[in-house]
Motif scaffolding. Sequence first.
Motif, PDB file in Angstrom:
ATOM      1  N   UNK A 248     -10.901  -7.194  -3.386  1.00  0.00           N
ATOM      2  CA  UNK A 248      -9.664  -7.843  -2.946  1.00  0.00           C
ATOM      3  C   UNK A 248      -9.887  -8.484  -1.583  1.00  0.00           C
ATOM      4  N   UNK A 249      -9.011  -9.421  -1.250  1.00  0.00           N
ATOM      5  CA  UNK A 249      -9.069 -10.067   0.051  1.00  0.00           C
ATOM      6  C   UNK A 249      -8.441  -9.155   1.103  1.00  0.00           C
ATOM      7  N   UNK A 250      -8.956  -9.270   2.318  1.00  0.00           N
ATOM      8  CA  UNK A 250      -8.427  -8.501   3.437  1.00  0.00           C
ATOM      9  C   UNK A 250      -8.082  -9.501   4.537  1.00  0.00           C
ATOM     10  N   UNK A 251      -6.795  -9.837   4.645  1.00  0.00           N
ATOM     11  CA  UNK A 251      -6.402 -10.893   5.561  1.00  0.00           C
ATOM     12  C   UNK A 251      -6.834 -12.241   5.008  1.00  0.00           C
ATOM     13  N   UNK A 252      -6.928 -13.214   5.878  1.00  0.00           N
ATOM     14  CA  UNK A 252      -7.219 -14.578   5.419  1.00  0.00           C
ATOM     15  C   UNK A 252      -8.705 -14.893   5.357  1.00  0.00           C
ATOM     16  N   UNK A 253      -9.538 -14.095   6.048  1.00  0.00           N
ATOM     17  CA  UNK A 253     -10.952 -14.473   6.153  1.00  0.00           C
ATOM     18  C   UNK A 253     -11.921 -13.385   5.700  1.00  0.00           C
ATOM     19  N   UNK A 254     -11.439 -12.217   5.317  1.00  0.00           N
ATOM     20  CA  UNK A 254     -12.332 -11.119   4.996  1.00  0.00           C
ATOM     21  C   UNK A 254     -12.146 -10.643   3.559  1.00  0.00           C
ATOM     22  N   UNK A 255     -13.104  -9.827   3.102  1.00  0.00           N
ATOM     23  CA  UNK A 255     -13.112  -9.359   1.722  1.00  0.00           C
ATOM     24  C   UNK A 255     -13.467  -7.873   1.689  1.00  0.00           C
ATOM     25  N   UNK A 256     -12.757  -7.124   0.847  1.00  0.00           N
ATOM     26  CA  UNK A 256     -13.105  -5.731   0.599  1.00  0.00           C
ATOM     27  C   UNK A 256     -14.111  -5.696  -0.549  1.00  0.00           C
ATOM     28  N   UNK A 257     -15.222  -4.981  -0.340  1.00  0.00           N
ATOM     29  CA  UNK A 257     -16.248  -4.858  -1.372  1.00  0.00           C
ATOM     30  C   UNK A 257     -16.501  -3.378  -1.635  1.00  0.00           C
ATOM     31  N   UNK A 258     -16.850  -3.039  -2.869  1.00  0.00           N
ATOM     32  CA  UNK A 258     -17.057  -1.647  -3.240  1.00  0.00           C
ATOM     33  C   UNK A 258     -18.315  -1.504  -4.076  1.00  0.00           C
ATOM     34  N   UNK A 259     -18.903  -0.318  -3.994  1.00  0.00           N
ATOM     35  CA  UNK A 259     -20.095  -0.010  -4.779  1.00  0.00           C
ATOM     36  C   UNK A 259     -20.953   1.015  -4.085  1.00  0.00           C
TER      37      UNK A 259
END
Length: 381
Positions: A248-259
């Motif tokens: 999912x996106x986190x704010x306007x410029x960042x991304x949440x990544x999982x694994x």
Amino acid sequence: MSFTRLRLDDVSRSFGGHPALEGLDLTIERGEFIALLGPSGCGKSTALNCLAGLLPLTRGSIWSDDTRLDTLPPERRGFGMVFQSYALFPHLSVRRNIAFGLQMRRLPRAEVRRRTDEAIRLVRLEEHAGKLPGQLSGGQQQRVAIARAVVLEPALVLMDEPLSNLDAKLRLEMRTEIRRLHQSLGLTTVYVTHDQEEALSLADRLVVLRDGRVQQIGSPEELHTRPVNRHVADFMGYRNLLPMRATRRHGSTQMVVEGEGLRLIGSPVGPVAPGTDVIAAVRPEDLRIAEVQGTGLLATVEVVEYQGREVAVEARTESGLLLNLRTTQRPALGDWVELVVAPARLLVFPDDSSTTGRATDRAATDSSATGSPRTDREVPA
């Protein structure tokens, strides 16, 4: 042959139908120091030899201002070259090695002596001018090779991994020497290396190659802080390359990544959309030990290497992922540490690898995770 601008247009070279260099477009301004950087087999030496005239082009052209060069033989291009092997004449003294090219041009004897003396002084070999190459150290031989190239006052100096045969201390000294000569003589230099630290310290601009194609051209700071893809990041010191999934996106410029038992926040580079596979990249120096407990990712210290003011640490997460960090703290083997990374320092690239490439990426991270992860922490700044 002096120039204001040297231009390589679509320069390509194939061997037996296999492309070793494809579509190199590069403009070199007079006085610039350009480093061609990449792993073995990436095409950097091929590019240098095409520029020198030692290899004919399969496609493309090379221009010195409005003069086309790729149709000229090497001796008419007016370039100096420094080889990895030095290529000195073993039976000639330092002075005669340096003077050889001037004598071949049939310059007046007084002019040959003046320019040879000046070149010997520039590389600080006055006390060794009468010695044979076999009586010199590796660093001194490399200085002779450089002097032999610059004494011709070439429009361009080409250097093909000139420091690779030297020990660590000499490499550092010669790096400084090459940069000093470049600046003091106002040279234009194209320098081939596989050492990213060497390239960063010497060059005004870097050209990163992979499989014969340009990946990125930019200043040392641009490539160090903002590589355009995972391959450049890997080569520029982002040792932690983590196969993950954007969620999912986190704010306007960042991304949440999982694994791999992790949930991280990073800065996307290129087209990254939720639900796609990504590679999260972070430098060892940007992975920090948390100052406040309960805020980071738990990992066990497995390797500690003393490196002066800092130590290099390998730590394994509970899910089995091996991470590399550098720290001024002194953790001991077996210690539990909590690791954090600032979102701006974690770069998120599209995972453009094939299935085979992805397996290689996972092997590179040395992950041995099996089954369900035991932790799923979001690592904040």
